[in-house]
Design a protein around this motif. Structure first.
Motif, PDB file in Angstrom:
ATOM      1  N   ALA A 148       0.840  -1.217   0.000  1.00 26.03           N
ATOM      2  CA  ALA A 148       0.000   0.000   0.000  1.00 26.03           C
ATOM      3  C   ALA A 148       0.863   1.250   0.000  1.00 26.03           C
ATOM      4  O   ALA A 148       1.970   1.255   0.530  1.00 26.03           O
ATOM      5  CB  ALA A 148      -0.870  -0.006   1.253  1.00 26.03           C
ATOM      6  N   ASN A 149       0.345   2.309  -0.579  1.00 31.83           N
ATOM      7  CA  ASN A 149       0.976   3.621  -0.461  1.00 31.83           C
ATOM      8  C   ASN A 149       0.644   4.205   0.912  1.00 31.83           C
ATOM      9  O   ASN A 149      -0.301   3.755   1.576  1.00 31.83           O
ATOM     10  CB  ASN A 149       0.419   4.575  -1.521  1.00 31.83           C
ATOM     11  N   LEU A 150       1.388   5.218   1.287  1.00 38.12           N
ATOM     12  CA  LEU A 150       1.048   5.943   2.516  1.00 38.12           C
ATOM     13  C   LEU A 150      -0.011   6.987   2.158  1.00 38.12           C
ATOM     14  O   LEU A 150       0.242   7.875   1.337  1.00 38.12           O
ATOM     15  CB  LEU A 150       2.310   6.601   3.092  1.00 38.12           C
ATOM     16  N   ILE A 151      -1.192   6.841   2.759  1.00 35.86           N
ATOM     17  CA  ILE A 151      -2.310   7.745   2.437  1.00 35.86           C
ATOM     18  C   ILE A 151      -2.801   8.400   3.726  1.00 35.86           C
ATOM     19  O   ILE A 151      -2.916   7.738   4.759  1.00 35.86           O
ATOM     20  CB  ILE A 151      -3.463   6.966   1.764  1.00 35.86           C
ATOM     21  N   ILE A 152      -3.077   9.673   3.635  1.00 37.64           N
ATOM     22  CA  ILE A 152      -3.573  10.372   4.829  1.00 37.64           C
ATOM     23  C   ILE A 152      -4.951  10.982   4.558  1.00 37.64           C
ATOM     24  O   ILE A 152      -5.329  11.190   3.406  1.00 37.64           O
ATOM     25  CB  ILE A 152      -2.597  11.482   5.283  1.00 37.64           C
ATOM     26  N   ARG A 153      -5.671  11.223   5.663  1.00 33.78           N
ATOM     27  CA  ARG A 153      -6.922  11.988   5.566  1.00 33.78           C
ATOM     28  C   ARG A 153      -6.688  13.320   6.267  1.00 33.78           C
ATOM     29  O   ARG A 153      -6.271  13.349   7.424  1.00 33.78           O
ATOM     30  CB  ARG A 153      -8.085  11.244   6.233  1.00 33.78           C
ATOM     31  N   VAL A 154      -6.943  14.379   5.545  1.00 33.75           N
ATOM     32  CA  VAL A 154      -6.701  15.713   6.092  1.00 33.75           C
ATOM     33  C   VAL A 154      -7.832  16.068   7.064  1.00 33.75           C
ATOM     34  O   VAL A 154      -9.014  15.855   6.766  1.00 33.75           O
ATOM     35  CB  VAL A 154      -6.626  16.748   4.939  1.00 33.75           C
ATOM     36  N   ASN A 155      -7.451  16.583   8.217  1.00 29.01           N
ATOM     37  CA  ASN A 155      -8.429  17.024   9.208  1.00 29.01           C
ATOM     38  C   ASN A 155      -8.886  18.428   8.830  1.00 29.01           C
ATOM     39  O   ASN A 155      -8.199  19.413   9.106  1.00 29.01           O
ATOM     40  CB  ASN A 155      -7.755  17.007  10.593  1.00 29.01           C
ATOM     41  N   THR A 156     -10.054  18.505   8.189  1.00 34.16           N
ATOM     42  CA  THR A 156     -10.482  19.804   7.656  1.00 34.16           C
ATOM     43  C   THR A 156     -11.012  20.734   8.760  1.00 34.16           C
ATOM     44  O   THR A 156     -11.395  21.873   8.491  1.00 34.16           O
ATOM     45  CB  THR A 156     -11.534  19.652   6.528  1.00 34.16           C
ATOM     46  N   LEU A 157     -11.020  20.237  10.005  1.00 36.14           N
ATOM     47  CA  LEU A 157     -11.351  21.135  11.120  1.00 36.14           C
ATOM     48  C   LEU A 157     -10.170  22.064  11.390  1.00 36.14           C
ATOM     49  O   LEU A 157     -10.335  23.140  11.957  1.00 36.14           O
ATOM     50  CB  LEU A 157     -11.647  20.325  12.394  1.00 36.14           C
ATOM     51  N   LEU A 158      -8.968  21.633  10.985  1.00 37.42           N
ATOM     52  CA  LEU A 158      -7.752  22.411  11.281  1.00 37.42           C
ATOM     53  C   LEU A 158      -7.078  23.009  10.056  1.00 37.42           C
ATOM     54  O   LEU A 158      -6.302  23.953  10.177  1.00 37.42           O
ATOM     55  CB  LEU A 158      -6.737  21.534  12.035  1.00 37.42           C
ATOM     56  N   THR A 159      -7.308  22.418   8.878  1.00 35.46           N
ATOM     57  CA  THR A 159      -6.644  22.933   7.682  1.00 35.46           C
ATOM     58  C   THR A 159      -7.430  22.516   6.434  1.00 35.46           C
ATOM     59  O   THR A 159      -8.540  22.011   6.554  1.00 35.46           O
ATOM     60  CB  THR A 159      -5.176  22.426   7.620  1.00 35.46           C
ATOM     61  N   VAL A 161      -6.981  20.567   2.382  1.00 38.75           N
ATOM     62  CA  VAL A 161      -6.127  19.652   1.631  1.00 38.75           C
ATOM     63  C   VAL A 161      -5.025  20.447   0.922  1.00 38.75           C
ATOM     64  O   VAL A 161      -3.843  20.085   0.980  1.00 38.75           O
ATOM     65  CB  VAL A 161      -6.983  18.847   0.618  1.00 38.75           C
ATOM     66  N   GLU A 162      -5.398  21.539   0.288  1.00 40.94           N
ATOM     67  CA  GLU A 162      -4.433  22.328  -0.494  1.00 40.94           C
ATOM     68  C   GLU A 162      -3.357  22.934   0.414  1.00 40.94           C
ATOM     69  O   GLU A 162      -2.176  22.888   0.089  1.00 40.94           O
ATOM     70  CB  GLU A 162      -5.138  23.459  -1.267  1.00 40.94           C
ATOM     71  N   LYS A 163      -3.792  23.486   1.566  1.00 42.51           N
ATOM     72  CA  LYS A 163      -2.824  24.118   2.483  1.00 42.51           C
ATOM     73  C   LYS A 163      -1.832  23.080   3.002  1.00 42.51           C
ATOM     74  O   LYS A 163      -0.631  23.326   3.066  1.00 42.51           O
ATOM     75  CB  LYS A 163      -3.565  24.733   3.677  1.00 42.51           C
ATOM     76  N   LEU A 164      -2.348  21.913   3.389  1.00 44.16           N
ATOM     77  CA  LEU A 164      -1.457  20.891   3.937  1.00 44.16           C
ATOM     78  C   LEU A 164      -0.495  20.381   2.865  1.00 44.16           C
ATOM     79  O   LEU A 164       0.706  20.204   3.118  1.00 44.16           O
ATOM     80  CB  LEU A 164      -2.274  19.721   4.518  1.00 44.16           C
ATOM     81  N   LYS A 165      -1.032  20.189   1.672  1.00 42.01           N
ATOM     82  CA  LYS A 165      -0.190  19.706   0.558  1.00 42.01           C
ATOM     83  C   LYS A 165       0.998  20.656   0.349  1.00 42.01           C
ATOM     84  O   LYS A 165       2.147  20.235   0.230  1.00 42.01           O
ATOM     85  CB  LYS A 165      -1.057  19.614  -0.711  1.00 42.01           C
ATOM     86  N   GLU A 166       0.683  21.943   0.358  1.00 43.36           N
ATOM     87  CA  GLU A 166       1.730  22.943   0.134  1.00 43.36           C
ATOM     88  C   GLU A 166       2.720  22.992   1.302  1.00 43.36           C
ATOM     89  O   GLU A 166       3.928  23.062   1.117  1.00 43.36           O
ATOM     90  CB  GLU A 166       1.057  24.307  -0.050  1.00 43.36           C
ATOM     91  N   LYS A 167       2.185  22.901   2.499  1.00 45.33           N
ATOM     92  CA  LYS A 167       3.038  22.924   3.703  1.00 45.33           C
ATOM     93  C   LYS A 167       4.003  21.736   3.685  1.00 45.33           C
ATOM     94  O   LYS A 167       5.195  21.882   3.962  1.00 45.33           O
ATOM     95  CB  LYS A 167       2.116  22.887   4.929  1.00 45.33           C
ATOM     96  N   LEU A 168       3.491  20.547   3.339  1.00 45.17           N
ATOM     97  CA  LEU A 168       4.343  19.344   3.326  1.00 45.17           C
ATOM     98  C   LEU A 168       5.470  19.508   2.307  1.00 45.17           C
ATOM     99  O   LEU A 168       6.605  19.104   2.556  1.00 45.17           O
ATOM    100  CB  LEU A 168       3.511  18.090   2.999  1.00 45.17           C
ATOM    101  N   LEU A 169       5.143  20.140   1.201  1.00 41.10           N
ATOM    102  CA  LEU A 169       6.146  20.320   0.150  1.00 41.10           C
ATOM    103  C   LEU A 169       7.185  21.375   0.551  1.00 41.10           C
ATOM    104  O   LEU A 169       8.389  21.132   0.545  1.00 41.10           O
ATOM    105  CB  LEU A 169       5.454  20.720  -1.160  1.00 41.10           C
ATOM    106  N   LYS A 170       6.682  22.534   0.976  1.00 44.66           N
ATOM    107  CA  LYS A 170       7.600  23.662   1.240  1.00 44.66           C
ATOM    108  C   LYS A 170       8.437  23.424   2.490  1.00 44.66           C
ATOM    109  O   LYS A 170       9.624  23.715   2.514  1.00 44.66           O
ATOM    110  CB  LYS A 170       6.794  24.956   1.389  1.00 44.66           C
ATOM    111  N   LYS A 171       7.798  22.899   3.543  1.00 44.87           N
ATOM    112  CA  LYS A 171       8.503  22.790   4.821  1.00 44.87           C
ATOM    113  C   LYS A 171       9.328  21.497   4.921  1.00 44.87           C
ATOM    114  O   LYS A 171      10.381  21.482   5.547  1.00 44.87           O
ATOM    115  CB  LYS A 171       7.456  22.842   5.937  1.00 44.87           C
ATOM    116  N   GLU A 202       0.271  17.553  15.619  1.00 42.35           N
ATOM    117  CA  GLU A 202      -0.770  18.504  16.042  1.00 42.35           C
ATOM    118  C   GLU A 202      -2.130  18.215  15.413  1.00 42.35           C
ATOM    119  O   GLU A 202      -3.037  19.036  15.466  1.00 42.35           O
ATOM    120  CB  GLU A 202      -0.302  19.933  15.727  1.00 42.35           C
ATOM    121  N   GLY A 203      -2.270  17.036  14.781  1.00 36.68           N
ATOM    122  CA  GLY A 203      -3.586  16.574  14.352  1.00 36.68           C
ATOM    123  C   GLY A 203      -4.113  17.114  13.035  1.00 36.68           C
ATOM    124  O   GLY A 203      -5.306  17.012  12.753  1.00 36.68           O
ATOM    125  N   TRP A 204      -3.239  17.665  12.204  1.00 37.70           N
ATOM    126  CA  TRP A 204      -3.720  18.179  10.910  1.00 37.70           C
ATOM    127  C   TRP A 204      -4.122  17.047   9.972  1.00 37.70           C
ATOM    128  O   TRP A 204      -4.840  17.274   9.024  1.00 37.70           O
ATOM    129  CB  TRP A 204      -2.632  19.013  10.219  1.00 37.70           C
TER     130      TRP A 204
END
Ligand SMILES: C[S@@+](CC[C@H](N)C(=O)[O-])C[C@H]1O[C@@H](n2cnc3c(N)ncnc32)[C@H](O)[C@@H]1O
Length: 403
Positions: A148-159, A161-171, A202-204
């Motif tokens: 299996a690939n590593l797959i995540i579910r974004v917690n949209t209460l905190l962020t 999908v687009e913001k997290l995707k960008e954060k993972l890439l940039k940071k 932090e649960g994102w």
């Protein structure tokens, strides 16, 4: 890959715990890596890869090197894996029975038989061929036999999908991709440890297979309503439900294992979720105190796990016809126990991480023909096949309580 002795011994001890002592592969690997902090990240990746591939292809490797069930044959399995991957075989006494030429000559012949090609127990291959037909079953087991690939579910209460995707890439320089039709999922380009990612701590986001993310929406979740997650475990689907209802529904998460519910409570804290209440169903009288008028009850039933062979390949070796019969009885009894908790007009959602019709469609047919089941009507059902999606295999049905 050059096999160092301490790494080989580590893999063998992991195989022993999984294949002989029958402990879950994922737990064994986690512990193995934890007690050997000196292994670097490349070694860890190679160890995980070898460990899972040997478990996944056990039947094939045994057929090439000798009969199974003897403890010392674990070395044969590893030797066979080395030979077929063209890795140099160290001149160790443990590999004295390995005949590389013979293995390489026999392998192309043996793969002509599906049971060896995909290392499936004969009985399981037979019932799956009967259930799906040869063509579909071959495609499905091929997909289920791929890691299996590593797959995540974004917690949209905190962020988002687009913001997290960008954060993972940039940071963190982590590349992920969005999956059409799976609105909260991101697929990691490479597998990696998540602990170093602050946003994970932090649960994102949570690790959750993409098809598993299809299940909670079957409840048609709405803020302000009352849901029971009857087999919540560590709460993958409860957490998703809380997200879908903006953390403002009432969600009661039940399980028979307090340790799993404890893990769910930790995840709630991390996800900043307050709408989930956990209840251990072993506590006497819990059913009396629990309100039985839920808008929706989710039964994510214990099952064979045939749909999640990608991540738990050891399931193939632990499942037996007798164990499957026990599982079917448990599913039937769980349906009878929790279905009364749905209010009139409410939804009963039954799901498994299996693709086998006897655990799914036929289990629902049986339930509907029971006295309690006659109060329900099947609205919709679907099997999420791995070969059609590339994710884990799941089944889901929605029943409406008529009276
Ligand atoms: C497929 S797992 C649930 C996974 C979980 N829903 C998730 O998304 O992470 C099934 C769960 O049912 C629980 N279980 C087994 N028998 C049960 C029962 N009689 N009542 C409630 N839960 C039960 C098991 O402990 C296990 O955690």
């Amino acid at each position: 890959m050059k096999l160092h002795r301490n790494i080989a011994l580590g893999i063998i001890s992991g195989l022993e715990k999984t294949l002989i002592e029958k402990r879950p592969a994922a737990d064994v690997l986690k512990k193995l890596l934890k007690i050997n902090p000196i292994w670097g990240s490349r070694d860890r990746r190679s160890i995980a890869q070898a460990f899972y591939e040997i478990i996944r292809k056990k039947k094939f490797f045994h057929a090439l090197t000798g009969p199974e069930s003897e403890a010392e044959n674990l070395w044969n399995l590893m030797g066979c894996w080395m030979v077929l991957n063209d890795f140099p075989l160290p001149e160790w006494v443990e590999f004295k029975n390995i005949d590389a030429e013979e293995i390489k000559a026999k392998a192309p012949v043996l793969v002509l038989d599906r049971k060896y090609k995909y290392s499936i127990p004969d009985w399981l291959d037979q019932i799956c061929e009967e259930a799906f037909g040869e063509e579909i079953w071959e495609k499905e087991i091929e997909s289920l036999n791929t890691p299996a690939n590593l797959i995540i579910r974004v917690n949209t209460l905190l962020t988002t999908v687009e913001k997290l995707k960008e954060k993972l890439l940039k940071k963190y320089n982590i590349i992920t991709s969005i999956v059409p039709d799976y609105p909260h999922a991101l697929v990691f380009e490479k597998k990696q440890s998540l602990q170093k990612i602050k946003e994970y701590r932090e649960g994102w986001f949570e690790v959750q297979d993409a098809n598993s993310q299809k299940i909670s929406p079957w409840l048609k979740p709405e803020s302000g309503k009352y849901y029971i997650d009857a087999c919540a475990g560590a709460g993958g689907k409860s957490l998703h439900l809380a997200d879908l209802t903006k953390d403002s529904a009432k969600i009661v998460a039940l399980d028979i294992y307090p340790a799993k519910l404890h893990e769910l409570r930790k995840r709630c804290l991390r996800n900043k979720i307050e709408s989930i209440q956990t209840v251990n169903v072993d506590v006497k009288g819990v059913f009396k105190t629990l309100k039985h008028n839920a808008d929706g009850v989710l039964i994510d039933a214990p099952c064979s796990g045939l749909g999640v062979l990608k991540r738990n390949p050891d399931t193939k070796w632990n499942l037996t016809p007798e164990r499957l019969t026990e599982i079917l009885e448990t599913q039937e009894s769980i349906l009878q126990t929790y279905a009364p908790m749905v209010k009139k007009g409410g939804n009963l959602v039954y799901a498994t991480c299996s693709i086998l019709p006897i655990e799914n469609k036929l289990q629902i047919v049986k339930f509907l023909s029971s006295k309690l089941g006659s109060k329900f009507e099947l609205e919709k059902e679907h099997t999420y096949f791995s070969h059609l999606t590339d994710f884990d295999g799941f089944y889901c049905a929605r029943l409406i309580k008529k009276m």
